[in-house]
Design a protein around this motif. Structure first.
Motif, mmCIF file in Angstrom:
data_model
loop_
_atom_site.group_PDB
_atom_site.id
_atom_site.type_symbol
_atom_site.label_atom_id
_atom_site.label_comp_id
_atom_site.label_asym_id
_atom_site.label_seq_id
_atom_site.Cartn_x
_atom_site.Cartn_y
_atom_site.Cartn_z
ATOM 1 N N ALA A 272 122.191 -4.435 52.884
ATOM 2 C CA ALA A 272 122.869 -4.174 51.617
ATOM 3 C C ALA A 272 123.547 -2.809 51.627
ATOM 4 O O ALA A 272 123.186 -1.921 52.392
ATOM 5 N N PHE A 273 124.548 -2.674 50.774
ATOM 6 C CA PHE A 273 125.169 -1.379 50.516
ATOM 7 C C PHE A 273 125.782 -1.438 49.131
ATOM 8 O O PHE A 273 125.812 -2.490 48.493
ATOM 9 N N ARG A 274 126.276 -0.316 48.654
ATOM 10 C CA ARG A 274 126.915 -0.268 47.344
ATOM 11 C C ARG A 274 128.425 -0.249 47.518
ATOM 12 O O ARG A 274 128.932 0.396 48.460
ATOM 13 N N PRO A 275 129.163 -0.963 46.668
ATOM 14 C CA PRO A 275 130.620 -1.026 46.829
ATOM 15 C C PRO A 275 131.246 0.370 46.849
ATOM 16 O O PRO A 275 131.033 1.167 45.940
ATOM 17 N N GLY A 276 131.992 0.653 47.907
ATOM 18 C CA GLY A 276 132.625 1.949 48.069
ATOM 19 C C GLY A 276 132.001 2.782 49.175
ATOM 20 O O GLY A 276 132.578 3.799 49.574
ATOM 21 N N GLN A 277 130.835 2.384 49.684
ATOM 22 C CA GLN A 277 130.169 3.191 50.700
ATOM 23 C C GLN A 277 130.831 3.029 52.064
ATOM 24 O O GLN A 277 131.673 2.158 52.281
ATOM 25 N N TYR A 278 130.427 3.900 52.994
ATOM 26 C CA TYR A 278 130.999 3.929 54.341
ATOM 27 C C TYR A 278 129.895 3.906 55.385
ATOM 28 O O TYR A 278 128.709 4.081 55.071
ATOM 29 N N VAL A 279 130.301 3.686 56.622
ATOM 30 C CA VAL A 279 129.400 3.815 57.763
ATOM 31 C C VAL A 279 129.998 4.813 58.744
ATOM 32 O O VAL A 279 131.208 5.051 58.756
ATOM 33 N N SER A 280 129.133 5.399 59.553
ATOM 34 C CA SER A 280 129.598 6.187 60.686
ATOM 35 C C SER A 280 129.659 5.286 61.910
ATOM 36 O O SER A 280 128.841 4.376 62.067
ATOM 37 N N VAL A 281 130.631 5.539 62.763
ATOM 38 C CA VAL A 281 130.766 4.813 64.022
ATOM 39 C C VAL A 281 130.766 5.838 65.147
ATOM 40 O O VAL A 281 131.543 6.803 65.110
ATOM 41 N N ALA A 282 129.882 5.661 66.109
ATOM 42 C CA ALA A 282 129.778 6.564 67.250
ATOM 43 C C ALA A 282 130.452 5.913 68.458
ATOM 44 O O ALA A 282 130.159 4.768 68.804
ATOM 45 N N VAL A 283 131.350 6.661 69.092
ATOM 46 C CA VAL A 283 132.142 6.122 70.192
ATOM 47 C C VAL A 283 131.997 7.045 71.401
ATOM 48 O O VAL A 283 132.118 8.270 71.282
ATOM 49 N N LEU A 284 131.746 6.453 72.556
ATOM 50 C CA LEU A 284 131.694 7.207 73.808
ATOM 51 C C LEU A 284 133.106 7.326 74.360
ATOM 52 O O LEU A 284 133.762 6.323 74.654
ATOM 53 N N LEU A 285 133.583 8.561 74.496
ATOM 54 C CA LEU A 285 134.948 8.812 74.956
ATOM 55 C C LEU A 285 134.993 8.968 76.471
ATOM 56 O O LEU A 285 133.958 9.166 77.115
ATOM 57 N N PRO A 286 136.182 8.885 77.063
ATOM 58 C CA PRO A 286 136.281 8.935 78.528
ATOM 59 C C PRO A 286 135.677 10.189 79.155
ATOM 60 O O PRO A 286 135.212 10.148 80.303
ATOM 61 N N ASP A 287 135.657 11.315 78.431
ATOM 62 C CA ASP A 287 135.099 12.544 79.006
ATOM 63 C C ASP A 287 133.591 12.650 78.818
ATOM 64 O O ASP A 287 132.987 13.676 79.131
ATOM 65 N N GLY A 288 132.953 11.601 78.286
ATOM 66 C CA GLY A 288 131.510 11.586 78.121
ATOM 67 C C GLY A 288 131.027 12.036 76.764
ATOM 68 O O GLY A 288 129.825 11.951 76.469
ATOM 69 N N ALA A 289 131.906 12.535 75.909
ATOM 70 C CA ALA A 289 131.505 12.961 74.573
ATOM 71 C C ALA A 289 131.215 11.743 73.701
ATOM 72 O O ALA A 289 131.888 10.710 73.804
ATOM 73 N N ARG A 290 130.226 11.899 72.831
ATOM 74 C CA ARG A 290 129.902 10.867 71.841
ATOM 75 C C ARG A 290 130.381 11.404 70.501
ATOM 76 O O ARG A 290 129.743 12.243 69.889
ATOM 77 N N GLN A 291 131.524 10.921 70.039
ATOM 78 C CA GLN A 291 132.110 11.416 68.807
ATOM 79 C C GLN A 291 131.912 10.395 67.676
ATOM 80 O O GLN A 291 131.923 9.183 67.908
ATOM 81 N N ILE A 292 131.756 10.921 66.453
ATOM 82 C CA ILE A 292 131.399 10.100 65.301
ATOM 83 C C ILE A 292 132.458 10.245 64.211
ATOM 84 O O ILE A 292 132.902 11.354 63.923
ATOM 85 N N ARG A 293 132.836 9.116 63.618
ATOM 86 C CA ARG A 293 133.755 9.131 62.488
ATOM 87 C C ARG A 293 133.243 8.179 61.416
ATOM 88 O O ARG A 293 132.469 7.254 61.694
ATOM 89 N N GLN A 294 133.723 8.372 60.174
ATOM 90 C CA GLN A 294 133.296 7.536 59.057
ATOM 91 C C GLN A 294 134.418 6.575 58.649
ATOM 92 O O GLN A 294 135.584 6.967 58.611
#
Length: 383
Positions: A185-207
């Motif tokens: 469940a979530f409330r209408p309007g909420q967000y999630v974070s997504v973690a992505v492994l980039l080519p240089d090995g960094a794990r960057q997160i965005r919402q």
């Protein structure tokens, strides 16, 4: 509440600290990342660091909090702290990290201000820091508890069940949990974070906002190509792929009253509004709704057809669009609004500032205007 002695010290030194905060915060981050490079690589948004947005946002929040403590001690900066707490929870921030921040922030303060940081001054600003930190720690603990999560344990593997190109630079992904459990469940309007492994090995997160109603069996996010993480998602993620997604958070959520609504967005800020509208339709809401959207052009408007369909299914809903190449910028002074309207804003900061100013001029109370900022909240920093 600050102790009386610290209140006077902070009041006396606020101009000096405030004047130097633009030097203090970049130095703080430099010290923090030198000691903990994994934080820059895997937790903080390095694009915002490079642009200076995160240091400006931190400076703005500290200055605003300290000013409120000394000038309005009876008022708690609830909206500002709630927004920060939800962002921290979506990243999996834990209590122990506040001590790490304290160490490097105060080292930066001493280095910039030098002999001006007497023991009395240091003690007063230490009190400011821990008042703010402990409020955030308590808020974040409550968010984790309400979500049924251990502090920091917010991540889950999700499988992409569909990919849809919305515009030339925006793509939607539908998601289900990889383990087959319900998405939750979530409330209408909420967000999630997504973690992505980039080519240089960094794990960057965005919402990214959830752009469907909570009662569906899939989540959906819409990603505009505007940075290294979004480019990675656009270029490499398709149906059947797995991505790391957080539990939903965010304080820009529909209230449960029957008050009329203004849902105003620009650009990719349409996504939480689409989720709210989908929820209103699926629950048979009879609330009066005014939907407003602005974009560069009709071709750039993600979910345009869906916006039309959803508002058309709500009784008495009104829809207004502005496309810059045809109509110019959104002008809320030209929109008929019902009495006692509750306004929700999402989009680029200049749009939200202009929209809020227009609403205030029309007599909408500040307490009835809510907004969402993705990335550093530069509203308080004056940027």
């Amino acid at each position: 509440m600050l102790s009386p002695q610290s209140t006077e010290t902070v009041r006396a030194t606020l101009p000096a600290v405030g004047g130097a905060i633009g030097e203090i915060t970049p130095l703080f981050y430099a010290k923090l990342f030198a000691a903990h490079p994994e934080l820059e690589r895997d937790l903080f948004n390095r694009g915002n660091q490079a642009a200076g947005d995160q240091p400006r946002a931190l400076a703005g929040s500290i200055a605003a909090y300290a000013t409120m403590l000394v000038e309005h001690p009876e008022v708690r900066p609830g909206a500002m702290l709630a927004r920060i707490a939800h962002k921290h929870a979506s990243l999996g921030v834990t209590e122990a990290q506040y001590q790490v921040v304290h160490t490097h922030l105060f080292a930066a303060i001493v280095e910039v201000l030098g002999a001006a940081v007497t023991p009395e001054v240091a003690a007063a600003w230490d009190e400011v820091y821990w008042l703010m930190a402990n409020e955030l720690i308590a808020l974040e603990a409550k968010l984790y508890q309400e979500a049924g999560l251990e502090p920091g344990d917010v991540w889950q593997s999700m499988t992409v069940t569909g990919r849809r190109q919305e515009t030339a630079d925006a793509v939607s992904f539908t998601l289900r949990r990889t383990d087959g459990e319900p998405v939750g469940a979530f409330r209408p309007g909420q967000y999630v974070s997504v973690a992505v492994l980039l080519p240089d090995g960094a794990r960057q997160i965005r919402q990214y906002s959830l752009s469907t109603a909570p009662d569906r069996d899939e989540w959906r996010i819409t990603v505009k190509r505007d940075g290294e993480v979004s480019a990675q998602l656009h270029g490499t993620v398709g149906e059947g792929d797995r991505i790391e997604v957080s539990h939903p958070f965010g304080d820009l959520v529909l209230d449960e009253s029957e008050a009329p609504l203004l849902l105003a967005s620009a650009g990719i800020g349409c996504t939480p509004m689409i989720g709210m509208l989908d929820h209103l339709v699926r629950t048979g809401s009879e609330r009066r709704v005014v939907a407003v959207h602005g974009d560069r052009s009709a071709a750039d408007h993600a979910h345009a057809a869906e916006l039309t369909t959803l508002t058309g299914e709500l009784p008495g809903a009104a829809l207004h669009r502005w496309y810059e190449d045809r109509d110019g910028l959104v002008d809320l002074t030209a929109v008929e609004l019902p009495a006692d309207v509750r306004a929700y804003l999402c989009g680029p900061l200049p749009f939200m500032r202009a929209a809020r100013a227009q609403l205030l001029e029309r007599g909408v109370p500040a307490t009835a205007i809510h907004y969402e900022v993705f990335g550093p909240d530069l509203w308080l920093a004056g940027s």
